[in-house]
Design a protein around this motif. Structure first.
Motif, PDB file in Angstrom:
ATOM      1  N   PRO A   1       0.811  -1.234   0.000  1.00  0.00           N
ATOM      2  CA  PRO A   1       0.000   0.000   0.000  1.00  0.00           C
ATOM      3  C   PRO A   1       0.842   1.280   0.000  1.00  0.00           C
ATOM      4  O   PRO A   1       0.520   2.243  -0.706  1.00  0.00           O
ATOM      5  N   SER A   2       1.940   1.295   0.773  1.00  0.00           N
ATOM      6  CA  SER A   2       2.754   2.515   0.782  1.00  0.00           C
ATOM      7  C   SER A   2       3.487   2.683  -0.552  1.00  0.00           C
ATOM      8  O   SER A   2       3.685   3.801  -1.025  1.00  0.00           O
TER       9      SER A   2
ATOM     10  N   SER B   1       2.168   1.778  -3.360  1.00  0.00           N
ATOM     11  CA  SER B   1       1.106   2.263  -4.243  1.00  0.00           C
ATOM     12  C   SER B   1       0.974   3.782  -4.152  1.00  0.00           C
ATOM     13  O   SER B   1       0.865   4.469  -5.167  1.00  0.00           O
ATOM     14  N   ARG B   2       1.014   4.298  -2.923  1.00  0.00           N
ATOM     15  CA  ARG B   2       0.902   5.763  -2.762  1.00  0.00           C
ATOM     16  C   ARG B   2       2.105   6.462  -3.396  1.00  0.00           C
ATOM     17  O   ARG B   2       1.970   7.491  -4.047  1.00  0.00           O
ATOM     18  N   PHE B   3       3.270   5.876  -3.199  1.00  0.00           N
ATOM     19  CA  PHE B   3       4.486   6.465  -3.778  1.00  0.00           C
ATOM     20  C   PHE B   3       4.377   6.518  -5.308  1.00  0.00           C
ATOM     21  O   PHE B   3       4.640   7.541  -5.938  1.00  0.00           O
TER      22      PHE B   3
ATOM     23  N   ARG C   1       1.699   6.410  -7.173  1.00  0.00           N
ATOM     24  CA  ARG C   1       0.652   7.319  -7.628  1.00  0.00           C
ATOM     25  C   ARG C   1       1.191   8.757  -7.654  1.00  0.00           C
ATOM     26  O   ARG C   1       1.032   9.484  -8.619  1.00  0.00           O
ATOM     27  N   GLY C   2       1.863   9.119  -6.578  1.00  0.00           N
ATOM     28  CA  GLY C   2       2.435  10.459  -6.517  1.00  0.00           C
ATOM     29  C   GLY C   2       3.465  10.673  -7.598  1.00  0.00           C
ATOM     30  O   GLY C   2       3.496  11.717  -8.257  1.00  0.00           O
TER      31      GLY C   2
END
Lengths: 224, 265
Positions: free
Chosen positions: B37-38, B40-42, B44-45
């Motif tokens: 999940p982390s 994924s956020r990276f 996306r950003g």
């Protein structure tokens, strides 16, 4: 780094450039010590460059620079993103770039040594990067290693078995190693060394200078 | 879609990309990226900042390659008989004379520089660009790649990617898609290696990003076409986006200073 301001992307047949020598082998077998020994022995008579492929940091490059065997700026380090074998075999772009940068800055060179990061027995250099390659084993890894083979042991142009001084202490039989290596390597040479006892690595250096000589005869810059 | 795009976007393209993590290594070291999940956020950003910017600049480079006539090279007098294996004429020293400063490739490269705030990012981009250019010239030999190598030997990665895509026969929009994919695929693979993440979970993550990739590429291509309204008009550089990602800039700078690192960037 690596500002290649003239156009040397194309090097079709190796003419007019240095012999590129790959030095590979498992972690701790003495690759960096061998490269230092070669620089020490060949440095006075040949124009050299060295590219190191550290697993992380620039440990090997720093070791060589501290050893004072070669001008510090003739040693370049390449990072390999967790995959030392990829950088010498599947995607050699960064290593080629480093080799050409050295040739561009200090050329013409006689010999560029590319030392791989410590890897496993399957790691070999692409022929697109290294014209000749040395695979370095040490006796303390066990005297069965030559028998196990693998592309490094079987196909390298020269197999070096290092740390022979440790053989009695680890119960390694050099005769067995020599016999097994000959079995899988056919006519390809094997040299036994103890770089601790002979910091010039004289026998390996002789082999390398012979290869450099042969290379320069067949790949001289054409007279235009 | 041109099949060449598959080769351009393949992580096995031997252009040195495997040794770059796009900031992930430092993000892992700091603890910011530690699981799927982390990551994924990276990603996306990264896709919507650095990735969107790279996609627009890549598309611009491909567009410029398709609409800029090749400036007469110094050796075109006997172009028909010239031996292609001959080395191009040597250009003495670093100063290449007045003409090259006016080269559209130098101008576009300056625009990328201006949009890449962190010196470490500029360095990583030029390193990857130089290596890609080397590979592309052997795989897809073309006069526009030669022209780029002559005027900008160390081009930024989006420029090398755009021109390589053009030389391979891909469209500028396809080039943008390759750039967007490149912005997340390399860092994703790096995270798998650094954290031992489940590679299938990470690939599922990449698959979930495909609508974003399409959107980013389309937007990027729109910006690039606005920057090149017509072949005979001067480019409108201001139409190219200038997204920034300060966190990525900081990670890149920290990485360049780090004692221990596995990836170049």
């Amino acid at each position: 780094m690596g500002a290649n301001h003239d156009d040397h992307h194309h090097a079709p047949d190796g003419r007019g450039r240095a012999l590129r020598l790959g030095v590979g082998g498992p972690v701790g077998s003495g690759k960096t010590a061998l490269v230092a020994a070669l620089c020490r022995t060949l440095g006075p008579s040949l124009s050299l460059g060295v590219v190191t492929n550290d697993i992380y940091t620039t440990e090997d490059a720093d070791f060589l620079r501290r050893a004072g065997v070669l001008d510090a700026e003739r040693i370049l380090a390449v990072e390999t993103g967790c995959c030392p074998h990829t950088a010498i075999r599947d995607d050699i772009a960064a290593n080629l770039d480093a080799v050409e940068t050295l040739e561009h800055r200090f050329g013409p060179l006689d010999l560029v040594i590319v030392e791989s990061g410590g890897d496993n027995l399957t790691a070999t250099f692409s022929r697109g990067l290294a014209d000749e390659q040395i695979f370095v084993l040490d006796v303390s890894g066990g005297d069965k290693v030559p028998r196990k083979g693998g592309p490094g042991v079987t196909t390298a142009d020269l197999l070096v078995v290092n740390k022979t001084d440790l053989a009695p202490m680890v119960g390694a039989d050099l005769g067995v190693m020599a016999r097994d290596a000959a079995k899988v390597r056919g006519q390809r040479p094997v040299l036994f060394t103890s770089i601790r006892q002979d910091p010039t690595a004289a026998t390996v250096a002789d082999w390398v200078s012979e290869r450099v000589m042969a290379w320069s005869h067949t790949h001289a810059t054409p007279v235009s | 879609m041109n099949p060449a795009l598959l080769l351009i976007a393949d992580s096995r393209l031997p252009a040195g990309g495997h040794a770059h993590s796009g900031g992930v290594e430092r993000a892992v070291a700091s603890g910011a990226v530690h699981d799927v999940p982390s990551l994924s956020r990276f990603l996306r950003g990264r896709l919507h900042t650095a990735g969107a910017l790279a996609a627009a600049l890549t598309s611009a480079a491909a567009l410029q390659a398709s609409c800029t006539p090749i400036s007469p090279a110094p050796d075109t007098t006997e172009a028909g008989t010239r031996d292609v294996t001959e080395a191009p004429p040597a250009t003495e020293g670093g100063a290449e004379g007045g003409d090259d400063r006016e080269s559209p490739w130098v101008r576009l490269d300056d625009e990328v520089d201006a949009r890449t705030a962190a010196p470490a990012q500029r360095e990583a981009s030029r390193t990857q660009g130089r290596l890609l250019l080397r590979v592309a010239r052997r795989v897809w030999p073309s006069s526009v790649l030669d022209e780029l190598a002559r005027t900008v030997p160390d081009p930024h990665h989006p420029i090398a990617l755009g021109v390589a895509a053009h030389a391979a026969g891909a469209t500028p929009e396809e080039a943008a898609l390759a750039a967007a994919y490149h912005a997340i695929s390399g860092p994703a693979t790096a995270a798998v290696r650094l954290l031992g993440l489940d590679p299938v979970a990470v690939h599922a993550l990449l698959a979930a990003f495909t609508p974003d990739l399409t959107a980013v590429a389309a937007q990027a291509h729109f910006a690039a076409t606005s920057a090149y309204p017509a072949p005979h008009l001067a480019p409108r550089w201001e139409a190219l986006p200038a997204y920034s990602a300060p966190a990525l800039d900081l990670l890149a700078e920290q990485h360049a200073q780090a004692e221990i690192r596995l990836f170049v960037s």
